[in-house]
Design a protein around this motif. Sequence first.
Motif, PDB file in Angstrom:
ATOM      1  N   VAL A  20       0.856  -1.185   0.000  1.00  0.00           N
ATOM      2  CA  VAL A  20       0.000   0.000   0.000  1.00  0.00           C
ATOM      3  C   VAL A  20       0.894   1.237   0.000  1.00  0.00           C
ATOM      4  N   PRO A  21       0.412   2.346  -0.545  1.00  0.00           N
ATOM      5  CA  PRO A  21       1.257   3.531  -0.664  1.00  0.00           C
ATOM      6  C   PRO A  21       1.509   4.286   0.645  1.00  0.00           C
ATOM      7  N   SER A  22       0.676   4.058   1.664  1.00  0.00           N
ATOM      8  CA  SER A  22       0.788   4.828   2.896  1.00  0.00           C
ATOM      9  C   SER A  22       0.565   3.933   4.110  1.00  0.00           C
ATOM     10  N   PRO A  23       1.247   4.230   5.229  1.00  0.00           N
ATOM     11  CA  PRO A  23       1.004   3.469   6.449  1.00  0.00           C
ATOM     12  C   PRO A  23      -0.221   3.944   7.222  1.00  0.00           C
ATOM     13  N   HIS A  24      -0.885   4.973   6.724  1.00  0.00           N
ATOM     14  CA  HIS A  24      -1.978   5.597   7.460  1.00  0.00           C
ATOM     15  C   HIS A  24      -3.241   4.749   7.452  1.00  0.00           C
ATOM     16  N   CYS A  25      -3.973   4.844   8.539  1.00  0.00           N
ATOM     17  CA  CYS A  25      -5.256   4.171   8.702  1.00  0.00           C
ATOM     18  C   CYS A  25      -6.236   4.707   7.662  1.00  0.00           C
ATOM     19  N   PRO A  26      -6.994   3.836   7.002  1.00  0.00           N
ATOM     20  CA  PRO A  26      -7.960   4.323   6.024  1.00  0.00           C
ATOM     21  C   PRO A  26      -9.094   5.140   6.645  1.00  0.00           C
ATOM     22  N   HIS A  27      -9.259   5.040   7.962  1.00  0.00           N
ATOM     23  CA  HIS A  27     -10.325   5.764   8.651  1.00  0.00           C
ATOM     24  C   HIS A  27      -9.819   6.999   9.384  1.00  0.00           C
ATOM     25  N   CYS A  28      -8.511   7.056   9.622  1.00  0.00           N
ATOM     26  CA  CYS A  28      -7.882   8.162  10.370  1.00  0.00           C
ATOM     27  C   CYS A  28      -6.672   8.624   9.573  1.00  0.00           C
ATOM     28  N   PRO A  29      -6.847   9.513   8.628  1.00  0.00           N
ATOM     29  CA  PRO A  29      -5.823   9.854   7.642  1.00  0.00           C
ATOM     30  C   PRO A  29      -4.459  10.303   8.179  1.00  0.00           C
ATOM     31  N   ASP A  30      -4.397  10.853   9.369  1.00  0.00           N
ATOM     32  CA  ASP A  30      -3.115  11.332   9.883  1.00  0.00           C
ATOM     33  C   ASP A  30      -2.495  10.402  10.911  1.00  0.00           C
ATOM     34  N   THR A  31      -3.005   9.166  11.002  1.00  0.00           N
ATOM     35  CA  THR A  31      -2.541   8.221  11.997  1.00  0.00           C
ATOM     36  C   THR A  31      -2.128   6.920  11.326  1.00  0.00           C
ATOM     37  N   ASP A  32      -0.949   6.421  11.671  1.00  0.00           N
ATOM     38  CA  ASP A  32      -0.531   5.127  11.140  1.00  0.00           C
ATOM     39  C   ASP A  32      -1.432   4.032  11.681  1.00  0.00           C
ATOM     40  N   GLU A  33      -1.762   3.093  10.824  1.00  0.00           N
ATOM     41  CA  GLU A  33      -2.599   1.967  11.235  1.00  0.00           C
ATOM     42  C   GLU A  33      -1.697   0.886  11.841  1.00  0.00           C
ATOM     43  N   THR A  34      -1.475   1.001  13.135  1.00  0.00           N
ATOM     44  CA  THR A  34      -0.668   0.055  13.898  1.00  0.00           C
ATOM     45  C   THR A  34      -1.578  -0.902  14.652  1.00  0.00           C
ATOM     46  N   VAL A  35      -0.989  -1.904  15.261  1.00  0.00           N
ATOM     47  CA  VAL A  35      -1.768  -2.822  16.092  1.00  0.00           C
ATOM     48  C   VAL A  35      -2.434  -2.052  17.231  1.00  0.00           C
ATOM     49  N   LEU A  36      -1.697  -1.174  17.873  1.00  0.00           N
ATOM     50  CA  LEU A  36      -2.247  -0.371  18.966  1.00  0.00           C
ATOM     51  C   LEU A  36      -3.433   0.462  18.482  1.00  0.00           C
ATOM     52  N   HIS A  37      -3.250   1.152  17.373  1.00  0.00           N
ATOM     53  CA  HIS A  37      -4.327   1.983  16.833  1.00  0.00           C
ATOM     54  C   HIS A  37      -5.549   1.127  16.491  1.00  0.00           C
ATOM     55  N   TYR A  38      -5.313   0.022  15.827  1.00  0.00           N
ATOM     56  CA  TYR A  38      -6.399  -0.874  15.415  1.00  0.00           C
ATOM     57  C   TYR A  38      -7.183  -1.421  16.610  1.00  0.00           C
ATOM     58  N   LEU A  39      -6.482  -1.877  17.632  1.00  0.00           N
ATOM     59  CA  LEU A  39      -7.155  -2.503  18.777  1.00  0.00           C
ATOM     60  C   LEU A  39      -7.807  -1.510  19.734  1.00  0.00           C
ATOM     61  N   LEU A  40      -7.172  -0.353  19.940  1.00  0.00           N
ATOM     62  CA  LEU A  40      -7.626   0.511  21.025  1.00  0.00           C
ATOM     63  C   LEU A  40      -8.062   1.922  20.633  1.00  0.00           C
ATOM     64  N   ASP A  41      -7.575   2.443  19.525  1.00  0.00           N
ATOM     65  CA  ASP A  41      -7.780   3.865  19.254  1.00  0.00           C
ATOM     66  C   ASP A  41      -8.672   4.212  18.067  1.00  0.00           C
ATOM     67  N   CYS A  42      -8.763   3.344  17.097  1.00  0.00           N
ATOM     68  CA  CYS A  42      -9.478   3.701  15.869  1.00  0.00           C
ATOM     69  C   CYS A  42     -10.985   3.816  16.120  1.00  0.00           C
ATOM     70  N   PRO A  43     -11.575   4.960  15.801  1.00  0.00           N
ATOM     71  CA  PRO A  43     -13.011   5.137  16.010  1.00  0.00           C
ATOM     72  C   PRO A  43     -13.863   4.178  15.162  1.00  0.00           C
ATOM     73  N   GLN A  44     -13.314   3.681  14.081  1.00  0.00           N
ATOM     74  CA  GLN A  44     -14.050   2.733  13.240  1.00  0.00           C
ATOM     75  C   GLN A  44     -14.370   1.443  14.002  1.00  0.00           C
ATOM     76  N   TYR A  45     -13.522   1.106  14.975  1.00  0.00           N
ATOM     77  CA  TYR A  45     -13.686  -0.147  15.716  1.00  0.00           C
ATOM     78  C   TYR A  45     -14.017   0.091  17.188  1.00  0.00           C
ATOM     79  N   CYS A  46     -14.669   1.202  17.499  1.00  0.00           N
ATOM     80  CA  CYS A  46     -14.975   1.514  18.902  1.00  0.00           C
ATOM     81  C   CYS A  46     -15.943   0.502  19.507  1.00  0.00           C
ATOM     82  N   ARG A  47     -16.863  -0.038  18.740  1.00  0.00           N
ATOM     83  CA  ARG A  47     -17.789  -1.055  19.257  1.00  0.00           C
ATOM     84  C   ARG A  47     -17.021  -2.310  19.668  1.00  0.00           C
ATOM     85  N   GLU A  48     -16.091  -2.739  18.823  1.00  0.00           N
ATOM     86  CA  GLU A  48     -15.294  -3.915  19.135  1.00  0.00           C
ATOM     87  C   GLU A  48     -14.389  -3.667  20.341  1.00  0.00           C
ATOM     88  N   CYS A  49     -13.856  -2.469  20.446  1.00  0.00           N
ATOM     89  CA  CYS A  49     -13.019  -2.108  21.589  1.00  0.00           C
ATOM     90  C   CYS A  49     -13.846  -2.138  22.874  1.00  0.00           C
TER      91      CYS A  49
END
Length: 77
Positions: A20-49
């Motif tokens: 992929v051309p960028s490490p950024h989260c597809p839902h949070c354009p200025d944030t890298d999509e890391t394991v930490l972001h995916y599990l705890l911070d991304c608003p797209q997955y707040c229900r799962e969190c």
Amino acid sequence: IALQTQHIPLHQYLHCIGNVPSPHCPHCPDTDETVLHYLLDCPQYCRECHTLLLAVGHDAMSISFLLSESSATPHLI
């Protein structure tokens, strides 16, 4: 194991291997999509969190707990 090694199809890893051309989260354009972001911070997955928090308790907000404790593993799958 993939979550621990971060060799999981999140944009940070996919960017490192040129898929992929960028490490950024597809839902949070200025944030890298890391394991930490995916599990705890991304608003797209707040229900799962929230579900994870209910199942594991306060420790669900600790990435080290989530990735090292066998009692957390079933809730990540």
